[in-house]
Enzyme design. Structure first.
Site, PDB file in Angstrom:
ATOM      1  N   ASP A 581       0.783  -1.235   0.000  1.00 26.85           N
ATOM      2  CA  ASP A 581       0.000   0.000   0.000  1.00 26.85           C
ATOM      3  C   ASP A 581       0.817   1.288   0.000  1.00 26.85           C
ATOM      4  OD1 ASP A 581      -1.733  -2.088   0.254  1.00 26.85           O
ATOM      5  OD2 ASP A 581      -3.053  -1.139   1.684  1.00 26.85           O
ATOM      6  N   GLU A 815      -4.305  -7.190  13.058  1.00 20.61           N
ATOM      7  CA  GLU A 815      -3.794  -6.969  11.711  1.00 20.61           C
ATOM      8  C   GLU A 815      -2.322  -6.554  11.732  1.00 20.61           C
ATOM      9  OE1 GLU A 815      -5.003  -4.271   7.785  1.00 20.61           O
ATOM     10  OE2 GLU A 815      -5.670  -3.646   9.765  1.00 20.61           O
TER      11      GLU A 815
END
Length: 845
Positions: A581, A815
Site C-alpha cells: 500500500d 492486523e
C-alpha cells in the site's frame, strides 16, 4: 476572298491545328497521360477511403475484441470439475461455517445455498437496539473467535459480549445424499461482573437465496417449533428448535417466543429486515419476576418512499424465517438440522449424543494438532498451545464459499463490465473488516492450512486459478455476491486488468511439492500430482502474464502497475498492487521505475515453475534460464543496490523533499469564508525529483533476503542483518518494523485521511518471511550462518511472545502491531496471515 493572314511562329510555341486536322500522336499521348493520372488519383483516393474504412472497422473490431478479453475466462479446462463442491462428490465438506462475515452461521458450498445463522441482542439494556449479526468492530465485543475448528466436522466458538458469553458449538454427522445432519448448541453464561443475570434474545434464522422454499411450523401460539424446506441441493430437510434449558440434562427454562416469516430480496438485507420488524409491545413475564416489555420480531413491512413508482429492488424475493427465543442467562439451546435423505440415522444428534460426538471430535483435533505442530513437545504452556489452536481454528473457521461476479475494467472499456459468474472457496483476512478473498493474502493463509489439510489448500488454489481470464489475469480482490459487495466502498469494487498482486500462491505450491517429494506415499500428498497436471496450463499463462505486463524499463527489471496517479494529494502515491500500500516508492510515479520486491517475486516464481515443469515432465529449460537470470546476484546489484544507502532499493523519479501542507484558498475581501472550498492538505515538493534510488530502508529492501535470492556468501547479507538488528531502523522487541525509524516518511500520514499503514507498524506476514529466511540461512554453510542463527532465535521469540501477549490482554489476534508498544492495532480479529505465528511456534517453514 480575303487575304490569308500570315502566321508568325515565336519561340517554341506549337502551331495551332486546323479544325479539320487530326491531333498529332504526341498530343493524344499527352491528353491520355493527363486522363490516366487523374484516374490514378481517383483510384488511389478510393483505395485510401476503402483502406481507411477497413482499418476503421478493423480497429473497432479489435477494440471490441480487446474490450471483451478482460471478461473472457481462460480457455483451458477448469482445474475443478463443475460439481466438485457438491454433496455427491464432497459430502463431508458440503455444509460448513462458510459465512465468515457473520458471528455464527452455516451454508453449503453451492451457488445459491440455503443459509442459516444467528442474531442476538440483550434485552432491557441502556442501548435501545443492540442487535448483533454481522461481525462488526463497532460492536466492541470483548472478544470472539473459534477455539477449536477442524475445517470439516465440528467447531467451538466463544463470543464475549459486555456482560455475558455465548459459546457456539456445531457438529456434523454424515448420512444420506445431501451432506447429512448437523446440530448447533448455544450456551449463554453471565459474567461474574454482571450485577444481575442478563436477559438475552437469540434469533435463529433460515433464508433461501433465490431458490428453494421454507415453511414455518408454529406450536403453542407463538413458538416456532420447526422449519421444513426444500431446495435443489438439499432435497427435503427439517430444522428443529429445541426449548432452552439450564444445561444438557436440565429441565426447560421460562422463555418468551416470537417468530417472523417474510421474504428478502438479498442476504445483505437480513439485518435490516429484522431491525425494521422489531416491536416493543411484547411482555416478558417470568414466574418469579416483574413483567417488562421487551423488543421482538413482529411483522415486516418493506419501507415505502414517496414518489416511488416501482420497488427499488428488482431482485427475486426469497423466503426468510426467524425464530426468536428470549430467556435469562444461564441457558442452553440446541438447533437440529436433519436431511430428508438420511434414512438410517440411529438417533437424533442432540443432548448427550451430541456431547459424546463433540468430545470425540475434540480429542481427535487435539491429537492431530500435536502430531502436526508439536507445540507441547517444544515446551509451550497449555495456555500457549490453546492460543495456537485458536489461531489455526480461526483461519479454518474463516474459510468462506462465495459466488457471484466481479466488476472489471481494462483500458479498452469505457465502462466497467461484469466478469463471468464464479465460485471462490477461500480463507479471509478478517471476518469483521475483510470478509472476502484477497489474492496475495491467500498465499500466506494456505502456508498454514497446507500443513493441516492439503486438500483444503488444493481446492482453494484451484478456485483462485479457475477465476483467471484469457490473458492470465486474476482479479486481486474478489467481491462476489451482494453480501460481500455491501461491505466494500464503491471506489474499491472495480478491478483493473493491468493490476497485479504478489504471486504468493507460488509459496504454497512450493510447500505442496516439498510435501510430495519428502513423502510420496503419504495419502494426503498423492492427489497433488494430478492437481499440478490440471493446474499447469493456467499456471503457465499466469506466469507469462506477470512476465509481460509487469516488466520494467530495463531488460529483466519489473515494475508494479496501478500506482495512485493524483500525486498532488498523496505524500507518496500508494502502490496497492504490491500489497504494501503506502510503503514509500518513487515520489513521482513513472515508467522509469524498477521495483525490487517484484523482481524477487518473479525470481521465486520462475524457480517454482521450473520445479513443477520438471516434476510433470514438461519443458522446463526456459523457466530455469529465467530463474538463473533473475537470481543472478550481480544483476540484482546492478538494478537495485544503492551504494549510498548500502541497501537494496527501488529506482525511479524521486525526491525526499516533500511534505503535506494546507492548501491556500483565496477568499475575496468581504466574502464569507464558508462559501469557498475547505482547505485540503496537499503535497508540497520543495526540490525537483530526479532518477535515482529510492532511499527507504524497510520491508521492500529486505526482499532479496526474504525470498532467499541472495547467495549464502553474499556480502550484502551483512548490511541486511545490520539494518534488521538496528533499533533506530527495523528492530523492535515485537518484530521488525515495516519502515526504518530514521526514514523521513516513518509514521507520516499519506493524506489528511490516510494514517500510516506500512510505514512503521509490525506486520506478521513479512516477519514470518524474515524468520523463515533466517532459518534458511542458519542451516546453510556460509560466513553469516552463525549471525542468522542468533537473529532467528531472537526475532522468532519476540514475535511469538508479543502476539500471544496481545491475544491474552485484548482477546484478539491483530492486523498489525505498534512498533513502539507492541499493542495490537488495525482490524481485528485478523486471523489471516497473523495466524502464521503458529508456524513460527512449530518452526515449520
Amino acid at each position: 476572298m480575303g487575304r490569308q493572314r500570315k502566321r508568325v511562329v515565336t519561340g517554341e510555341a506549337a502551331p495551332l491545328p486546323r479544325k479539320d486536322e487530326k491531333p498529332s500522336a504526341f498530343h493524344r499521348k499527352e491528353k491520355k497521360k493527363k486522363v490516366d493520372i487523374g484516374k490514378m488519383f481517383i483510384n488511389i483516393s478510393i483505395g485510401l477511403c476503402i483502406f481507411s474504412l477497413i482499418w476503421f472497422f478493423y480497429a473497432l473490431y479489435m477494440r471490441s475484441s480487446l474490450a471483451k478479453r478482460v471478461a473472457t475466462l481462460h480457455p483451458s479446462p477448469p482445474i475443478l470439475n463443475a460439481n466438485s463442491s457438491s454433496a455427491k462428490v464432497s459430502p463431508e465438506r458440503f455444509w460448513g461455517s462458510y459465512r465468515p462475515q457473520v458471528y455464527f452461521g452455516m451454508k453449503t458450498r453451492s451457488p445459491k445455498s440455503i443459509v442459516t445463522g444467528m442474531m442476538w441482542m440483550r434485552q432491557f439494556s441502556d442501548l435501545d437496539v443492540n442487535l448483533r449479526h454481522t461481525c462488526e468492530q463497532g460492536d466492541h465485543l470483548q472478544g470472539y473467535g473459534w477455539l477449536m475448528h477442524d475445517g470439516i466436522t465440528f467447531g467451538i466458538q466463544e463470543i464475549r459480549d459486555n456482560d455475558f458469553t455465548l459459546t457456539t458449538e456445531f457438529v456434523k454427522r454424515m448420512g444420506g445424499d445431501h451432506g447429512g445432519d448437523w446440530t448447533w448448541r448455544i450456551t449463554a453464561k453471565q459474567h461474574s461482573s454482571a450485577p444481575q443475570p442478563p436477559v438475552v434474545s437469540l434469533m435463529f434464522y433460515t433464508a433461501a437465496d433465490t431458490q428453494g422454499s421454507l415453511q414455518a411450523h408454529v406450536e403453542e401460539r407463538n413458538r416456532l417449533a420447526s422449519i421444513t424446506g426444500f431446495s435443489e441441493e438439499l432435497g427435503n430437510f427439517k430444522i428443529s428448535f429445541r426449548k432452552p434449558g439450564s444445561g444438557e440434562a436440565s429441565s426447560a427454562k421460562y422463555a418468551s417466543y416470537n417468530h417472523l416469516q417474510t421474504v428478502s430480496p438479498g442476504l445483505e438485507k437480513l439485518t435490516d429486515i429484522v431491525k425494521q420488524s422489531l416491536n416493543r409491545r411484547f411482555v416478558y413475564s417470568p414466574p418469579s419476576g416483574e413483567k417488562r416489555h421487551y423488543i421482538a420480531v413482529d411483522t415486516y413491512k418493506p419501507p415505502h418512499h414517496q414518489n416511488q413508482q416501482k420497488p427499488a429492488d428488482a431482485r427475486k424475493e426469497s423466503d426468510f424465517v426467524v425464530h426468536q427465543v428470549t430467556v435469562q442467562t444461564p441457558f442452553q439451546i440446541e438447533v437440529l438440522f436433519e436431511s430428508g435423505s438420511f434414512h438410517s440415522r440411529p438417533n437424533q444428534l442432540v443432548g448427550s449424543i451430541m456431547t459424546q460426538e463433540l468430545e470425540k471430535r475434540k480429542a481427535e483435533f487435539d491429537a492431530k494438532f500435536e502430531n502436526i505442530f508439536g507445540l507441547e513437545s517444544k515446551g509451550f504452556s497449555q495456555a500457549q498451545v490453546k492460543f495456537g489452536k485458536a489461531a489455526l481454528s480461526n483461519m479454518l473457521g474463516g474459510l468462506g464459499y462465495f459466488y457471484g461476479q466481479s466488476v472489471v475494467q481494462s483500458v479498452y472499456n469505457e465502462y466497467p463490465l461484469l466478469y463471468p459468474e464464479g465460485a471462490l472457496f477461500t480463507a479471509v483476512p478478517s471476518r469483521s473488516f475483510f470478509p472476502r478473498g484477497f489474492l496475495w493474502d491467500e498465499g500466506f493463509h494456505q502456508l498454514l492450512l497446507s500443513k493441516w489439510d492439503p486438500q483444503v489448500t488444493r481446492e482453494a488454489i484451484a478456485h483462485w486459478i479457475d477465476l483467471m481470464n484469457i490473458e492470465g489475469w486474476i482479479p486481486r480482490e474478489q467481491i462476489l455476491g451482494d453480501e460481500a459487495r455491501s461491505k466494500v466502498p464503491a471506489e474499491f469494487v472495480v478491478q483493473r486488468n493491468e493490476n497485479a498482486n504478489p504471486p504468493t500462491l507460488f509459496l504454497v505450491l512450493q510447500e505442496l511439492i516439498e510435501q510430495l517429494s519428502s513423502n510420496p506415499e503419504k495419502a494426503a500428498s498423492q492427489p497433488t500430482l494430478l492437481f499440478l497436471q490440471r493446474l499447469f496450463p493456467r499456471l503457465k499463462t499466469w506466469f507469462e502474464w506477470y512476465n509481460t505486463t509487469q516488466t520494467g524499463p530495463l531488460p529483466n527489471s519489473y515494475r508494479w502497475r496501478g500506482r495512485d496517479k493524483d500525486t498532488n494529494l498523496f505524500l507518496n502515491p500508494k502502490t496497492l498492487t504490491s500489497g504494501l500500500d503506502d510503503y514509500p516508492r518513487a515520489s513521482h510515479p513513472s515508467a522509469d521505475e524498477r521495483h525490487v520486491d517484484l523482481h524477487c517475486w518473479m525470481a521465486l516464481s520462475s524457480g517454482i515453475m521450473a520445479s513443477i515443469a520438471e516434476l510433470l515432465g514438461e519443458p522446463s529449460q526456459d523457466y530455469k534460464l529465467t530463474h538463473s537470470l533473475l537470481s543472478d546476484n550481480n544483476l540484482l546489484n546492478e538494478l537495485h543496490w544503492s551504494e549510498q544507502l548500502h541497501a537494496f532499493s527501488d529506482f525511479g523519479n524521486h525526491t525526499q523533499a516533500v511534505s503535506l501542507q494546507q492548501e491556500k484558498v483565496y477568499v475575496p475581501p468581504g466574502q464569507p469564508r464558508h462559501q469557498f472550498p475547505v482547505a485540503r492538505l496537499v503535497r508540497s515538493v520543495r526540490k525537483a525529483p530526479k532518477l535515482q534510488y529510492v532511499n527507504a530502508i524497510g520491508y521492500v529492501s529486505l526482499f532479496p533476503f526474504l525470498l532467499h535470492i541472495l547467495r549464502p556468501d553474499s556480502p550484502k547479507l551483512e548490511h541486511i542483518f545490520r539494518d534488521m538488528k538496528d533499533t533506530n531502523k527495523l528492530w523492535t522487541p515485537y518484530g521488525l518494523r515495516s519502515l526504518s525509524k530514521a526514514d523521513p516518511l516513518y509514521m507520516k500520514r499519506n493524506t489528511e485521511h490516510d494514517a500510516p499503514y506500512w510505514r512503521g507498524p509490525v506486520w506478521i506476514n513479512i516477519n514470518y518471511l524474515a524468520v523463515r529466511a533466517l532459518h534458511h540461512y542458519s542451516k546453510i554453510e556460509g560466513p553469516y550462518q552463525e549471525k542468522a542463527a542468533v537473529l532467528y532465535e531472537e526475532l522468532r521469540t519476540n514475535i511469538i511472545n508479543n502476539v500471544y501477549r496481545q491475544y491474552v490482554e485484548t482477546g484478539y489476534i491483530w492486523e498489525q502491531y505498534n512498533d513502539s508498544t507492541g499493542r495490537g492495532q488495525g482490524s481485528h480479529p485478523f486471523t489471516g496471515w497473523s495466524a502464521l505465528t503458529v508456524l513460527m511456534m512449530a518452526e515449520q517453514y
